[in-house]
Scaffold this motif. Structure first.
Motif, short mmCIF file in Angstrom:
data_model
loop_
_atom_site.label_atom_id
_atom_site.label_comp_id
_atom_site.label_asym_id
_atom_site.label_seq_id
_atom_site.Cartn_x
_atom_site.Cartn_y
_atom_site.Cartn_z
N ALA A 26 -37.89 41.07 -52.30
CA ALA A 26 -38.25 41.64 -51.00
C ALA A 26 -38.95 40.58 -50.15
O ALA A 26 -39.72 39.78 -50.67
CB ALA A 26 -39.17 42.85 -51.17
N SER A 27 -38.65 40.61 -48.86
CA SER A 27 -39.21 39.61 -47.95
C SER A 27 -39.18 40.15 -46.53
O SER A 27 -38.51 41.13 -46.23
CB SER A 27 -38.34 38.34 -48.04
OG SER A 27 -38.76 37.38 -47.07
N VAL A 68 -45.93 39.71 -55.27
CA VAL A 68 -46.16 40.51 -56.47
C VAL A 68 -44.97 40.29 -57.41
O VAL A 68 -43.83 40.49 -57.00
CB VAL A 68 -46.23 42.01 -56.10
CG1 VAL A 68 -46.46 42.85 -57.35
CG2 VAL A 68 -47.33 42.25 -55.07
N ILE A 69 -45.23 39.87 -58.63
CA ILE A 69 -44.15 39.61 -59.59
C ILE A 69 -44.21 40.64 -60.72
O ILE A 69 -45.26 40.84 -61.33
CB ILE A 69 -44.26 38.18 -60.16
CG1 ILE A 69 -44.00 37.16 -59.03
CG2 ILE A 69 -43.29 37.97 -61.32
CD1 ILE A 69 -44.21 35.71 -59.43
N ALA A 95 -40.59 47.72 -54.52
CA ALA A 95 -40.50 46.45 -53.77
C ALA A 95 -40.83 46.67 -52.29
O ALA A 95 -41.52 45.86 -51.67
CB ALA A 95 -39.10 45.86 -53.91
N LYS A 96 -40.33 47.77 -51.73
CA LYS A 96 -40.61 48.05 -50.32
C LYS A 96 -42.10 48.32 -50.10
O LYS A 96 -42.66 47.98 -49.05
CB LYS A 96 -39.79 49.25 -49.83
CG LYS A 96 -38.33 48.91 -49.58
CD LYS A 96 -37.46 50.14 -49.37
CE LYS A 96 -37.90 50.96 -48.17
NZ LYS A 96 -36.95 52.08 -47.95
N ALA A 97 -42.73 48.95 -51.10
CA ALA A 97 -44.15 49.30 -50.97
C ALA A 97 -45.08 48.12 -51.19
O ALA A 97 -46.26 48.18 -50.87
CB ALA A 97 -44.49 50.42 -51.95
N ALA A 98 -44.54 47.01 -51.70
CA ALA A 98 -45.40 45.88 -52.09
C ALA A 98 -45.91 45.08 -50.90
O ALA A 98 -46.85 44.30 -51.03
CB ALA A 98 -44.67 44.96 -53.06
N THR A 153 -42.27 38.79 -50.67
CA THR A 153 -43.45 39.63 -50.89
C THR A 153 -43.47 40.22 -52.29
O THR A 153 -44.53 40.55 -52.82
CB THR A 153 -43.50 40.78 -49.86
OG1 THR A 153 -42.21 41.41 -49.83
CG2 THR A 153 -43.80 40.23 -48.47
N SER A 154 -42.28 40.40 -52.89
CA SER A 154 -42.25 40.83 -54.29
C SER A 154 -40.96 40.38 -54.96
O SER A 154 -39.92 40.25 -54.31
CB SER A 154 -42.42 42.35 -54.42
OG SER A 154 -41.22 43.02 -54.13
#
Lengths: 154, 83, 154, 83
Positions: free
Chosen positions: A102-103, A6-7, A25-28, A79-80
């Motif tokens: 985030a990864s 997600v960008i 970011a954590k929720a993505a 992930t984001s």
């Protein structure tokens, strides 16, 4: 590798809420194990500056940051990716830019954030003008060869 | 053709943007810089060192050797200092 | 290079406030231009885990993290380094660890934060035990050879 | 001399810490592991693969070949998995 990334790109005059962006970011992604943030902060250069003024190229700023983030998402399993870049007049201590990566993996998050910052410096259409504390007319900040070197290592 | 200037390029030229009709022989970004430099002292001062001038066509960076055909807007600016 | 660096180390069961720690880092030096944070987050491993339990060696945990941070402060021109590591039972989505590195220079902040994380993984006396979502008795997480490799590159 | 155990070393030995009198011939961390393995099945099971056992003396990591003279507390534990 970029299919699940997600960008978010924002170019704005207003301040931003770093903690809220970390939560986004954590929720993505359900498998986020690592979140790296970079905050670029306006310095007073040992009292010499009253403010920095950031000029930008509306439209291209968002598009170019989006291109850099898409490139990062293709290189690392993130992930984001979030980039917020401010424009206008900023006082010492204020945030200029925020990058959040985030990864599932810590090295991917570090590398993607560092890559984004290096290319924001050299490729995103923003220009800083100094407003000296002594009231004199300020100069445009000059681009650093260091920054080109940093970008060329990727 | 819309030309847009930023930072000290804008300050030296004295306008933020302008519409121009380019002659047919102006084919690349480098040609455009040369053509602008001939337009007067302000342009010459702003663009005196072409190698530090960055060019974007339709909001994407291009090299000075690349063609500008099909451009809706072309922006000229100094090296970027954001981030 | 370490003379001006403020080091904060906390080992605690309680959650922490990342935004507040970033503000502390920004306030620790007048020439802070870059703040990098790393947050390590508890994952649910695709729904397999209900929780992670972190055991630690009280006293040595703080001392060892302090030694790693002092090493980082000697290697990079950072103005502050903060490490907060939690222990006890943590649910998916909860923060496990926070590293904050502040510097005048972005690369120093990135490198110091990445170095701290690599050595926290291999040298800080913490051990993770899994609590499976299906109620079965959990296993201790095994150390990864990757983590030793990451630490050995510095 | 206080011995402290963590994680699965603690679980397998069955106690979190204990006080022991070490004989004079136990000079290094490696000697200590061998001496403990001879104390019974629980120790043998916990320490069966000495190369995965980490040792800290007075809360600092040491190598198995290093001396333990002067130790107030010695901790034995598996490779760490924090961060």
């Amino acid at each position: 590798m970029s299919d699940a990334c997600v960008i978010h790109v924002k170019v704005q005059a207003e301040a931003f809420d770093t903690a809220a962006e970390i939560e986004v970011a954590k929720a993505a992604g359900r498998q986020v194990g690592a979140v790296v943030t970079f905050s670029g902060v306006c310095r007073d250069e040992s009292g010499r500056l009253a403010a920095l003024e950031l000029e930008h190229y509306p439209g291209m700023a968002e598009a170019e940051i989006g291109r850099i983030a898409t490139e990062a998402a293709g290189r690392w399993p993130v992930t984001s990716l979030t980039v917020i870049h401010r424009h206008g007049k900023l006082s010492p201590g204020e945030d200029i830019v925020l990058v959040v990566a985030a990864s599932a993996h810590r090295q991917a998050a570090f590398d993607a954030a560092s890559f984004l910052m290096d290319f924001l410096k050299t490729n995103a259409p923003f220009w800083k003008k100094e407003h000296p504390a002594d009231g004199s007319s300020g100069a445009w900040v000059e681009a650093k060869a260091d920054d080109d070197d940093a970008a060329s290592r990727w | 053709m819309k030309l847009i200037y930023f930072a000290w390029v804008r300050e030296r030229i004295g306008v933020a943007e302008e519409d121009v009709e380019l002659p047919a022989e102006v084919k690349t970004a480098g040609d455009l810089l040369n053509w602008l430099r001939a337009r007067g002292d302000r342009y010459l001062e702003a663009l005196q060192d072409p190698k530090v001038i960055r060019v974007a066509v339709n909001q994407e960076h291009i090299d000075h050797r690349e063609p500008i055909a099909g451009a809706r807007e072309i922006a000229l600016f100094p090296p970027m200092t954001g981030g």
